[in-house]
Design a protein around this motif. Structure first.
Motif, PDB file in Angstrom:
ATOM      1  N   THR A  54       0.851  -1.196   0.000  1.00  0.00           N
ATOM      2  CA  THR A  54       0.000   0.000   0.000  1.00  0.00           C
ATOM      3  C   THR A  54       0.886   1.244   0.000  1.00  0.00           C
ATOM      4  OG1 THR A  54       0.053   0.181   2.404  1.00  0.00           O
ATOM      5  CG2 THR A  54      -1.675  -1.231   1.465  1.00  0.00           C
ATOM      6  N   GLU A  56       1.144   3.306   2.350  1.00  0.00           N
ATOM      7  CA  GLU A  56       1.771   3.439   3.671  1.00  0.00           C
ATOM      8  C   GLU A  56       2.997   2.537   3.762  1.00  0.00           C
ATOM      9  OE1 GLU A  56      -1.555   2.818   3.192  1.00  0.00           O
ATOM     10  OE2 GLU A  56      -2.142   4.901   3.495  1.00  0.00           O
ATOM     11  N   HIS A 348      -5.967   0.671   6.084  1.00  0.00           N
ATOM     12  CA  HIS A 348      -6.067   1.701   7.120  1.00  0.00           C
ATOM     13  C   HIS A 348      -5.500   3.027   6.603  1.00  0.00           C
ATOM     14  CE1 HIS A 348      -6.775  -1.797   9.362  1.00  0.00           C
ATOM     15  NE2 HIS A 348      -5.750  -1.803  10.190  1.00  0.00           N
TER      16      HIS A 348
END
Ligand code: ADE
Length: 419
Positions: A54, A56, A348
């Protein structure tokens, strides 16, 4: 160009924009990256990471590279890879990435093997598939590893079993167990991103729905809390009496899945266990039920049993598969039963992954510094790391807290003062 197996390198510009967007919400990781750039605590290390690919994770990889490591990355779930991010990591950031969204079981393990081929000195895992492969099929490379870290509850449970059976061959830090990880990532991250995944793929109205959450750990709490906030009638199912009681006192209805199955409109498993929703539950569900999972593996849903009782199955929207039963009822399986927040949404938010991945980066540094003195065990995250991250995050949020006065400090130390 680093070695790689990604879907399409031409996706890199979009991936880079998204990575830098996420970076704006990761101030703690950014500070660590700046320090790593000068101190190079990971110099000479080859770090194999098996994580959700991702935006992140990309910023974590940038940080590890800034620290001096050679970084290889494969996916920790076949459906969680963001192909544009994988492309940008290869094109723009020199990370060796092996991950393609929707990869099959064989490719998934080929990719894990590809990062192991590099001969890692450190591992960073999310779910323990990398570590278990190293300990079973790839023992040729296990002796070179000085330490590893694990991101998630399911992985930590597997690693503790390995420790107990005395088969663990190098020290592991359980990043999941840091307070600055599980109290925020598991609760607020899973809470928001799970609803995000369900909403993106179905556009269902949560207000007035009957939303069944199986499991009341930190993740289940987060989902139940957010579903209630969206107006759903939330039912919690549990096997642990203490957690069941907590859910009841938090104001949720608590009942066995046997009963919940007949009244739910949306079902979400987040237990870490096997076959939480199975044939007898599917058989009771109402027409139109939505079934999803946010636990690490898709085994929480007995999909073969659902397939067996269905007369037909077809994809009706991206990430929505309709199973039609003999009497015409339709049950909808979301995201193939894989982590719905990563399959149908983006996982998230960056602001919460900032803390999880700050833990990962600092634990990699800690493992290198302390490798010689660590045993082949599963360790918690050192308290100083947890405290440092909460201090930095609070500061980044522009918030200050109070300090104890001298009088208060001595009061806390004394036992003589009472009524
Ligand atoms: N796990 C859950 N959300 C994630 C994210 N955004 N990046 C990496 N791992 C995750």
């Amino acid at each position: 160009m680093p070695n790689h197996d990604v879907k399409d390198r031409a996706l890199a510009p979009q991936g880079k924009d998204r990575i830098l967007w996420a970076d704006r919400s990761m101030p703690v990781l950014t500070r660590i990256r700046e320090r790593f750039e000068t101190e190079k605590p990971l110099n000479g290390q080859t770090l194999a990471a098996c994580l959700h690919v991702t935006t992140e994770t990309a910023n974590l990889c940038r940080t590890l590279k800034a620290g001096g490591a050679r970084v290889l990355l494969c996916a920790s779930n076949p459906l969680s890879t963001q192909d544009d991010v994988a492309a940008s990591l290869v094109e723009d950031y020199g990370v060796e990435v092996y991950a393609i969204k929707g990869e099959g079981h064989d490719t998934y393990y080929e990719h894990i093997n590809a990062v192991i081929d590099a001969g890692p000195t450190l591992t960073m895992d999310d779910g323990c598939d990398l570590v278990s492969t190293l300990h079973t099929k790839r023992t040729d490379k296990v002796d070179g590893v000085v330490g590893g870290s694990e991101e998630t509850t399911t992985g930590v449970i597997r690693l503790r079993s390995m420790e107990q059976e005395k088969v663990l061959r190098y020290p592991i830090v359980a990043v999941n167990d840091a307070f600055t990880k599980h109290l925020f990532d598991n609760r607020y991250g899973t809470g928001q991103s799970t609803l995000d995944g369900i909403l993106r793929c179905t556009n269902v109205l949560l207000a007035g729905s009957t939303f069944v959450v199986a499991g009341y750990g930190q993740c289940g709490r987060g989902v139940a809390m957010r579903a209630r906030g969206a107006g759903a009638n939330v039912i919690v199912t549990e096997v642990d009496p203490l957690r069941g009681l907590e859910a009841a006192m938090d104001g949720f209805r608590v009942m066995p899945m046997e009963e919940a199955a007949a009244i739910g409109t949306v079902f979400l498993t987040v237990t870490g266990n096997l076959h939480v929703l199975r044939r007898e539950h599917f058989e009771k569900m109402k027409d139109g039920a939505l079934v999803a999972n946010a636990g690490h593996f898709n085994v929480e849903l007995d999909i073969p049993a659902l397939d067996e009782i269905a007369q037909s199955r077809r994809t009706v929207r991206p990430f929505v598969e309709e199973f039609r039963l003999a009497d015409g009822r339709r049950i909808h399986l979301l995201g193939e039963g894989r982590l719905i927040n990563l399959a149908a949404a983006e996982g998230h938010p960056a602001s919460v992954m900032d803390m999880s991945f700050a833990n990962q980066a600092l634990c990699a540094e800690h493992l290198v510094a302390k490798a010689a003195s660590l045993e082949k065990r599963v360790y918690g995250v050192p308290g100083e790391i947890d405290e440092e991250i909460s201090r930095l995050k609070l500061a980044a949020l522009g918030m200050e807290i109070d300090r104890l006065t001298q009088e208060q400090e001595s009061y806390l130390r004394s036992w003589q003062q009472g009524t």
